[in-house]
Structure formats: structure tokens, C-alpha cells
Design an enzyme around this catalytic site. Structure first.
Site, mmCIF file in Angstrom:
data_model
loop_
_atom_site.group_PDB
_atom_site.id
_atom_site.type_symbol
_atom_site.label_atom_id
_atom_site.label_comp_id
_atom_site.label_asym_id
_atom_site.label_seq_id
_atom_site.Cartn_x
_atom_site.Cartn_y
_atom_site.Cartn_z
ATOM 1 N N SER A 566 0.839 -1.183 0.000
ATOM 2 C CA SER A 566 0.000 0.000 0.000
ATOM 3 C C SER A 566 0.885 1.247 0.000
ATOM 4 O O SER A 566 1.659 1.444 -0.923
ATOM 5 C CB SER A 566 -0.955 -0.044 1.189
ATOM 6 O OG SER A 566 -1.982 0.892 1.043
ATOM 7 N N ASP A 651 -9.972 -3.790 -5.153
ATOM 8 C CA ASP A 651 -9.315 -2.962 -4.153
ATOM 9 C C ASP A 651 -9.932 -1.569 -4.143
ATOM 10 O O ASP A 651 -9.914 -0.871 -5.160
ATOM 11 C CB ASP A 651 -7.815 -2.881 -4.460
ATOM 12 C CG ASP A 651 -7.002 -2.329 -3.305
ATOM 13 O OD1 ASP A 651 -7.567 -1.591 -2.475
ATOM 14 O OD2 ASP A 651 -5.798 -2.625 -3.252
ATOM 15 N N HIS A 686 -7.886 -5.118 -1.174
ATOM 16 C CA HIS A 686 -6.636 -4.588 -0.666
ATOM 17 C C HIS A 686 -5.858 -5.592 0.176
ATOM 18 O O HIS A 686 -4.628 -5.577 0.186
ATOM 19 C CB HIS A 686 -6.936 -3.334 0.167
ATOM 20 C CG HIS A 686 -5.770 -2.422 0.341
ATOM 21 N ND1 HIS A 686 -5.109 -1.849 -0.731
ATOM 22 C CD2 HIS A 686 -5.130 -1.958 1.450
ATOM 23 C CE1 HIS A 686 -4.137 -1.079 -0.286
ATOM 24 N NE2 HIS A 686 -4.119 -1.134 1.027
#
Length: 715
Positions: A566, A651, A686
Site C-alpha cells: 500500500s 481494491d 486490498h
């Protein structure tokens, strides 16, 4: 509440040019050994911004419903599978190793809550937990009220987000989704007596709380950009539309609803990254209105913790960045003259969170980069500390829901010590060990060395690192190493125990965690020195940590892998552009790499409110600074390390197109024969795969890629 817890369309050539039937015998291959999915020549999209021309050759890769985009993603996955086919045996071995370190049949320590002992447990071979309770005492019959394995049957992805029990203990509201995204959920209510869900069903829910009447729920929903912005009231069984109670119009703020530990208040918390405002409602009078507490003021961030007739306020403003604690009467909270200072500001100690009980207040603090628990006795006004002797460790709160409790539960672990759960008696000052994580097959912490070392950044700042490695390795520069960091949002990268990393450590790896600026390891100032116009410090700190590992001969540049996810993917993407010579392998997981395009698209989740983290791309100085480090925009003609990139089609935090575009641009410009691979999870978001064993298979791919690129696939 109990929790479980970023033109034009052209024809794509999708022919994957691989040698059919060819047996791959080499453990180290070059990019040229296979042909990645190529694209036909296409017209780039040009942007004129602040007198600067920016070009995006892959802007079209954005729509997850476009059949051509989906076909291209499939071709990328096929390519990765083909290139990595020779490591399938290694992947299976790694998967088996990691799975073997999991005690498949296990349970959490039961916790008392309103007359029931609640716990979760896992069963052999099953991907998801079961949530259970026993009434009155632990010797009574078990009630399984959620078997997530059954809820997830037939689903490619399933997230069971959280549940909350009603005041009469007979209903459980719970949130879940089947997209694999952590942005919004379906909320249902289960009758625990019958085991049947009620007809009530709420969509796009992000947080919720029960009133004390056993029939009213307060909940938040998200807007089109998935920003939680509205609070509603829902009455079970009602045919009337739910009542809108509050709407947060400021795009920088998110809202959530929560219930205090005393169970007497429902709160609405409106928070940005720098400012907060709270409202309160009597949980016994759910049809009344919420009342504002401390009015919103820029850069004043506070949290409210209720007690009997008083609030404890965890407070921060520019004069006390590490926070302080006040006590304020409930009825005169707006009158600052009635506040009493309980804990003063300390520039060397950050107060991260509080738990307020009937007779004690527990402070979770961070000093010199390490966690500490401090317990304040309300009667004696004295404070005790729970101390830990190891040089690197981490301590976390474990849910203690009862307001009257004189014990507080916490977990302790370090890089070589599995997680242990304790109850701390706040009266006599003793900790009682309740459970230690078991590693099947045995695990001896003394077989491994843990160190804390410091790197020196460009500006002279000392940056801490936590290291673990197997006893007996030589500091000769010949050891493979994996360096991890995050470095954003003030989130600290703590030295947790992870059994999965030992598949590398037992093969001779040094595993290191770089606690770079942008996190809060060294306090709030550490965080502020790594955001906005200080963001470059995050990357140069990481480079300094990499150089320290090399200069101190823990490893060398041809044996150093780095990993980040991320915003940590942004970090490893940026340093891959800045110093590709330092690294052999880059593992970039759901990476936030297309900074400018994403931050300019206000329809995407986590965009406008993040201006306080990265800057506003519609303001020229902010735009130019972000452009200076954006990984996608700074890819250039040079040699790059071997890079494995992951993404999730669903995501909501970092769009799948970011990783896909970055891989395509890297392949176009890089001048070496190293591999750049994309693994796109087509079912999830995610967090990747949602089942505990499926996650291990994704991790096995990462470890196999790393070992293969270092020529260690057979070791």
C-alpha cells in the site's frame, strides 16, 4: 463492539508467447526468457498542469468492467504463472512449511462480557474462524453463533468485518462482504435464540452501534467515493425509512459511530487526519438528538472516554503533539476552565490510546520507539508501568470490554518470541500469563538473534531498525536479507512475531524492519517529518537503512530484497527509482504508485481527505512535490531490480490500475533483463486472499520469487 480486523481504448494483443511444453530447469531466468503480454502502439494521454506536460501512456487501464482490461489482466496472470512454473514445487514446500507452523485447531482466551464468555476458535483444515460464547462460566455448553466457514461457502472472497451483541444478549448485528474490499459492508442481525437472521438488511455500512433498548441501531454509510459521511438510525422491523441524523459535508472528514465502555453513550466521531469533533447521545434515549461536545477547531484532535459523570479527554493540538489527558465534567465539557489536567504533555512520550475503567485509566504509550503500558489509579493518583526487558518488542491491547474490570488484557511479542496473552491486575500490579502462541513442531527463540541498530539519514537523524536472524551467521556481506517498512499515516512498524518469515530466516536471511519517518515510532514529530513536504525523508531514511545493512556487512546489494504494501508499496517503488543499484528484489504489494492521477481523481476512495497526508495536487507547490517522488511518474530508462507486484481487482484503497500501469511502464523503459511480474487477485481487494490458507499461497509466491531471483530456489 467486538472487531475481527488507491486516453483512449486500444486493441490489446493478448497472445502470451511462452514455449509450450518446455521444461524450465534453470533456477534463475531473465526477462527475455519469456515474452510478457505486449500491447499495440497507442496514443499517450497528455496533461498540461502548471506549465508542465505530463504524459501517461497507460491511462486507459482503469475500468475494471472493460472486457479488454480484464483480458489483459488475465494475460498478465498467465504470464506470471508461466514464468514461475519452475518454482511450483518450491511454492508448495513454502506453503507446507508456513501452514505447519500454524496450530490449526486453536482458540482465543475467553473474555467476559455481560455475563457471557466470548471467544473465537479455528478448526483443522478450515479457512475461517468460529465465534462462540458460554453463559456464566467456562464449564457450560458452547454456543457457536457464527461459523464464518459456512457463511463463506461458495464465495471466492469473504470478509467477516465485525459483530456486536445487543443489550439483552439475544441479537448479534454483524457486517460482511463478498468483494474482498474493506470499504463497505452489508449489515444483518441474527437472532441468537433461533439462529435465523432477521429481515432487516442494511447496505454500504461502515460502522454501527446498538442503543440500550435492544432494537435501535445507529450506523454510518459511505458516499460514492466510499467516504463515511452520514449517520442513520434504524429500528428493527420498522417499515419506515431510516432517519438521517447527521451528514458530514467537509470532504476532509470521515464519520463513525461507537459506544463507550460504560455503555451509557453513543458517540459520533468526525475526524480528519489533524482535527476531530465528537457528538453524544444518551444510549438509553435513542430517539433524542445528538449533542455536540468540544466544537471543531483546526488542528485540535481529541478523543472522548466516558466515566461516571465525567469524561477523560485524550487531547492534541500544535502545542502538545504527543497528546495529554484531561478530566472534564460531562455537563460542562465546553467550559475549559472546568478541565483538570491528569497527564501532562511529554515531548519524549506519545500517548497512543486510552482505556478508561471504573477505577483505573490505562495508557498505551510509545517512548524511544518502544511500546509501554502505564496504569493510572484514580484513587491514589499514582501511575504504574508494565515494563519489558527485551531490546525490541511490541505490546498491544486486547479487548477488555467490562467497565468494572480491575484487570486489563494485553499481548506481548517480539521478532523471535511468539505472541503471549496476559491479564494485568491493576490493583496488585502483577501480570498473569494466559496463553502463548504455539508453533507446531517446536520453536526455540534462543536459536535466533534479535538486534536493534540505527542508520544515519542524510540530515543526521538516527533511524531505528529491528533485526532478527539465525544464530551463527557471519557478518561477511554474504547473507540474503529482506527489509520491510511502511512509513505513512503515523502508523508504526512494530517488531511483531510472524512465523511465516521464518521460511526465509531458516534459509539464512536477515529480516529487518526499518522504522522510517512517516510512522510514529519516535513520536508525533517523527510522523510529521515524513508527510507533506517532508515525505522525501521516508524514502531517504529507507535508503539509509539499506546502506547500513550493507555497510555493516549484514548483506550486500545483490542479496537485498525489500518489501512494502500500500503506502509501503509507494515507498519501495520510490526507492527503486532513486537507488535501484541497492536491491536485488522488490516486493510491492497493492502499491500506491500512481500518486498524481489518483490524488487528482476526487471520485476515488481515500483521495480528498488524504490531502492532509500528501498534499493537494491542484495546488502548484503540492503538485510539483508529489510529482518529484511518484513512482509511476518517475520510471526512467535505467536498470531495475527484479520486481513482483500484486494487486486486487476489487481494491477500494489502491485501484488495481496503479500496479498494472506501473508494471507496463517499467517493462517499457527498463534497460535490464530482470523480471517484472504482476499477480492480480481477481476475486479480492486490498488485503488479498481472505482465507487464512489462501493468504499463505500468495505469500509462498512472494518468497519463491525472492529465493529464485537470488539463485536460492534449491536451498
Amino acid at each position: 463492539m467486538l472487531s475481527i480486523y488507491k486516453s483512449g481504448f486500444f486493441f490489446i494483443i493478448l497472445f502470451l508467447m511462452a514455449c509450450s511444453g518446455n521444461q524450465l530447469t534453470s533456477t534463475v531466468m531473465n526477462q527475455s526468457d519469456f515474452q510478457a503480454p505486449p500491447m499495440a502502439p497507442q496514443q499517450p494521454k497528455h496533461f498540461q498542469e502548471f506549465g508542465h506536460q505530463r504524459t501517461d501512456p497507460f491511462f486507459w487501464i482503469k475500468n475494471p468492467d472493460d472486457s479488454q482490461v480484464l483480458a489483459y489482466l488475465k494475460a498478465e496472470n498467465d504470464y506470471t504463472q508461466t514464468v514461475m512454473e519452475h518454482t511450483l514445487g518450491l511454492q508448495e514446500k513454502l506453503f507446507a512449511e508456513m501452514k505447519a507452523r500454524i496450530k490449526e485447531e486453536d482458540a482465543t482466551v475467553p473474555q467476559l462480557y455481560r455475563g457471557y464468555y466470548y471467544y473465537s476458535r479455528t478448526e483443522t483444515g478450515k479457512q475461517y474462524p468460529l465465534y462462540c460464547r458460554k453463559k456464566g462460566q467456562l464449564s457450560t455448553n458452547e454456543e457457536v453463533f457464527f461459523d464464518v466457514n459456512k457463511l463463506a461457502e461458495g464465495k471466492d472472497a469473504f470478509i467477516f468485518a465485525e459483530y456486536s451483541i445487543s443489550t439483552q444478549n439475544d441479537l448479534a448485528a454483524y457486517m460482511f462482504n463478498t468483494s474482498g474490499s474493506y470499504a463497505s459492508f452489508t449489515l444483518k442481525i441474527k437472532n441468537l435464540s433461533t439462529g435465523i437472521d432477521l429481515p432487516d438488511q442494511l447496505e454500504n455500512v461502515q460502522s454501527f452501534a446498538w442503543a440500550n433498548d435492544n432494537k435501535t441501531l445507529f450506523y454510518t454509510i459511505g458516499n460514492e467515493a466510499l467516504r463515511p459521511y452520514r449517520v442513520y438510525r434504524h429500528e428493527l422491523g420498522s417499515s419506515q425509512p431510516d432517519i438521517l441524523l447527521y451528514e458530514e459535508k467537509d470532504e476532509l472528514f470521515n464519520v463513525r459511530v461507537l459506544k463507550g465502555k460504560t455503555r451509557e453513550q453513543i458517540f459520533i466521531a468526525s475526524t480528519s487526519f489533524t482535527t476531530s469533533e465528537w457528538q453524544v447521545l444518551d444510549a438509553n434515549k435513542p430517539l433524542t438528538d445528538f449533542k455536540a461536545l468540544i466544537p471543531r477547531a483546526k488542528d485540535v484532535d481529541y478523543s472522548i472516554y466516558p466515566h461516571v459523570n465525567t469524561y477523560y479527554v485524550l487531547y492534541k493540538d500544535p502545542s502538545c503533539k504527543n497528546r495529554m489527558v484531561y478530566q472534564a465534567p460531562i455537563n460542562t465539557l465546553n467550559d475549559r476552565s472546568t478541565w483538570k489536567e491528569v497527564v501532562s504533555h511529554d515531548p519524549k512520550v506519545k500517548i497512543e490510546d486510552l482505556e478508561v475503567f471504573e477505577k483505573h485509566m490505562v495508557m498505551y504509550v510509545r517512548t524511544n520507539g518502544l511500546n509501554e503500558i502505564r496504569v493510572f489509579d484514580m484513587a491514589s493518583q499514582q501511575t504504574k508501568s508494565i515494563n519489558f526487558k527485551e531490546p525490541v518488542y511490541t505490546v498491544d491491547a486486547v479487548s477488555t470490554p467490562e467497565f468494572s474490570s480491575t484487570k486489563v488484557r494485553y499481548s506481548y511479542s517480539s521478532l523471535n518470541r511468539p505472541t503471549t496473552i496476559y491479564d494485568y491486575d491493576m490493583v496488585n500490579g502483577n501480570s498473569e500469563q494466559l496463553k502463548q502462541q504455539q508453533i507446531p513442531g517446536g520453536f526455540n527463540p534462543d536459536d535466533y538473534q534479535v538486534e536493534r541498530i540505527w542508520a544515519t539519514a542524510n540530515d543526521g537523524t538516527k533511524v531505528p531498525m529491528a533485526l532478527v536472524y539465525k544464530n551463527g551467521i557471519e557478518r561477511d556481506g554474504q547473507n540474503p536479507a529482506l527489509l520491510y517498512a511502511y512509513g505513512s499515516y503515523g502508523y508504526s512498524s512494530d517488531a511483531y512475531f510472524s512465523s511465516n518469515i521464518y521460511s526465509l530466516i531458516d534459509r539464512g536471511f536477515v529480516y529487518a524492519i526499518a522504522q522510517v519517518r512517516g510512522g510514529s515510532e519516535m513520536g508525533e514529530e517523527w510522523y510529521e517529518q515524513g508527510k507533506l513536504f517532508n515525505k522525501m525523508n521516508t524514502f531517504t531514511d529507507f535508503i539509509a537503512c539499506s546502506e547500513a545493512l550493507i555497510n555493516q556487512k549484514y548483506t550486500s546489494s545483490n542479496l537485498l530484497a525489500i518489501r512494502g504494501g500500500s503506502a509501503g508499496g509507494l515507498l519501495v517503488g520510490a526507492v527503486a527509482n532513486m537507488r535501484p543499484d541497492l536491491y536485488k528484489v522488490v516486493l510491492a504489494l497493492v502499491p500506491f504508485v500512481d500518486v498524481i492521477n489518483t490524488m487528482q481523481d476526487t471520485t476515488l476512495p481515500l483521495t480528498t481527505q488524504e490531502y492532509e497526508q500528501w498534499g493537494n495536487p491542484f495546488v502548484e507547490p503540492d503538485y510539483k512535490y508529489m510529482l518529484s517522488y511518484s513512482p509511476y511518474d518517475n520510471v526512467k530508462k535505467q536498470a531495475y531490480p527484479n520486481i513482483l507486484v500484486t494487486g486486487g481487482l476489487h481494491d477500494s484503497q489502491v485501484g488495481f490500475h496503479e500496479s498494472t500501469k506501473w508494471v507496463a511502464k517499467l517493462r517499457t523503459l527498463k534497460t535490464d533483463d530482470n523480471l517484472v511480474l504482476l499477480h492480480m487477485n481477481m476475486q479480492s481487494g486490498h488485503g488479498g486472499a481472505t482465507g487464512r490458507f489462501d493468504r499463505l499461497r500468495e505469500l509462498a509466491l512472494e518468497w519463491a520469487f525472492t529465493l529464485d531471483r537470488m539463485g536460492m530456489a534449491g536451498e
